[in-house]
Motif scaffolding. Structure first.
Motif, PDB file in Angstrom:
ATOM      1  N   ASN A   5     -22.186  49.719  12.431  1.00 34.29           N
ATOM      2  CA  ASN A   5     -20.742  49.062  13.335  1.00 34.29           C
ATOM      3  C   ASN A   5     -21.094  48.159  14.076  1.00 34.29           C
ATOM      4  O   ASN A   5     -20.396  47.221  14.251  1.00 34.29           O
ATOM      5  CB  ASN A   5     -20.509  50.507  14.822  1.00 34.29           C
ATOM      6  CG  ASN A   5     -20.157  51.217  13.746  1.00 34.29           C
ATOM      7  OD1 ASN A   5     -19.559  51.484  12.723  1.00 34.29           O
ATOM      8  ND2 ASN A   5     -20.280  52.562  14.273  1.00 34.29           N
ATOM      9  N   GLU A   6     -21.633  47.675  14.752  1.00 39.21           N
ATOM     10  CA  GLU A   6     -22.105  46.600  15.184  1.00 39.21           C
ATOM     11  C   GLU A   6     -22.375  45.311  14.388  1.00 39.21           C
ATOM     12  O   GLU A   6     -21.634  44.044  14.490  1.00 39.21           O
ATOM     13  CB  GLU A   6     -23.486  46.457  16.052  1.00 39.21           C
ATOM     14  CG  GLU A   6     -23.884  45.522  17.627  1.00 39.21           C
ATOM     15  CD  GLU A   6     -25.149  45.782  18.023  1.00 39.21           C
ATOM     16  OE1 GLU A   6     -26.115  45.635  17.587  1.00 39.21           O
ATOM     17  OE2 GLU A   6     -25.074  45.313  18.949  1.00 39.21           O
ATOM     18  N   GLU A   9     -18.026  44.420  13.779  1.00 42.34           N
ATOM     19  CA  GLU A   9     -17.803  44.401  14.847  1.00 42.34           C
ATOM     20  C   GLU A   9     -17.858  42.705  14.782  1.00 42.34           C
ATOM     21  O   GLU A   9     -16.843  41.498  14.989  1.00 42.34           O
ATOM     22  CB  GLU A   9     -17.706  44.698  16.180  1.00 42.34           C
ATOM     23  CG  GLU A   9     -17.293  46.262  16.340  1.00 42.34           C
ATOM     24  CD  GLU A   9     -17.943  46.768  16.964  1.00 42.34           C
ATOM     25  OE1 GLU A   9     -18.983  46.465  18.637  1.00 42.34           O
ATOM     26  OE2 GLU A   9     -18.258  47.884  17.393  1.00 42.34           O
ATOM     27  N   ARG A  13     -15.100  39.276  14.421  1.00 41.06           N
ATOM     28  CA  ARG A  13     -15.320  38.299  15.486  1.00 41.06           C
ATOM     29  C   ARG A  13     -15.395  36.725  15.278  1.00 41.06           C
ATOM     30  O   ARG A  13     -15.021  35.859  15.447  1.00 41.06           O
ATOM     31  CB  ARG A  13     -15.734  38.917  16.391  1.00 41.06           C
ATOM     32  CG  ARG A  13     -15.374  39.628  17.420  1.00 41.06           C
ATOM     33  CD  ARG A  13     -16.492  39.846  18.799  1.00 41.06           C
ATOM     34  NE  ARG A  13     -18.054  40.080  18.224  1.00 41.06           N
ATOM     35  CZ  ARG A  13     -18.427  41.207  18.608  1.00 41.06           C
ATOM     36  NH1 ARG A  13     -17.727  43.026  18.899  1.00 41.06           N
ATOM     37  NH2 ARG A  13     -19.548  41.467  18.035  1.00 41.06           N
TER      38      ARG A  13
END
Length: 94
Positions: A5-6, A9, A13
């Motif tokens: 998930n990191e 994300e 970004r």
């Protein structure tokens, strides 16, 4: 960075900050880990590293200093910046 998930994300970004798929592929190739940032080998590498560092910093520009340091993008930007500094200092005597 091992949290999927990191990574997702961070990818989102970076895309929003203007990174391209070639840059994202490069981050994938080092496993999104700042410790895996390779040393620079040429002036061409320096330009690519500077571009990536710029995109990483843009992706976390909205964060506080502490939050940047704790983010994947902030850690990668710091590692890339260190490699650029090492490249600049390579010919200096100790």
């Amino acid at each position: 960075m091992s949290n999927p998930n990191e990574i997702d994300e961070a990818r989102a970004r970076l895309l929003a900050a203007g990174a391209d798929l070639k840059d994202l592929d490069w981050f994938d190739s080092i496993g999104w880990k700042d410790a895996h940032t390779p040393p620079l080998m040429s002036d061409t590498d320096v330009a690519a590293f500077r571009r990536r560092e710029e995109k990483l910093n843009a992706a976390v520009a909205h964060l506080s200093f502490a939050e940047r340091a704790d983010s994947p993008e902030g850690r990668l930007a710091a590692a890339i910046g260190a490699r650029i500094a090492d490249w600049k200092d390579r010919d200096e005597d100790d």
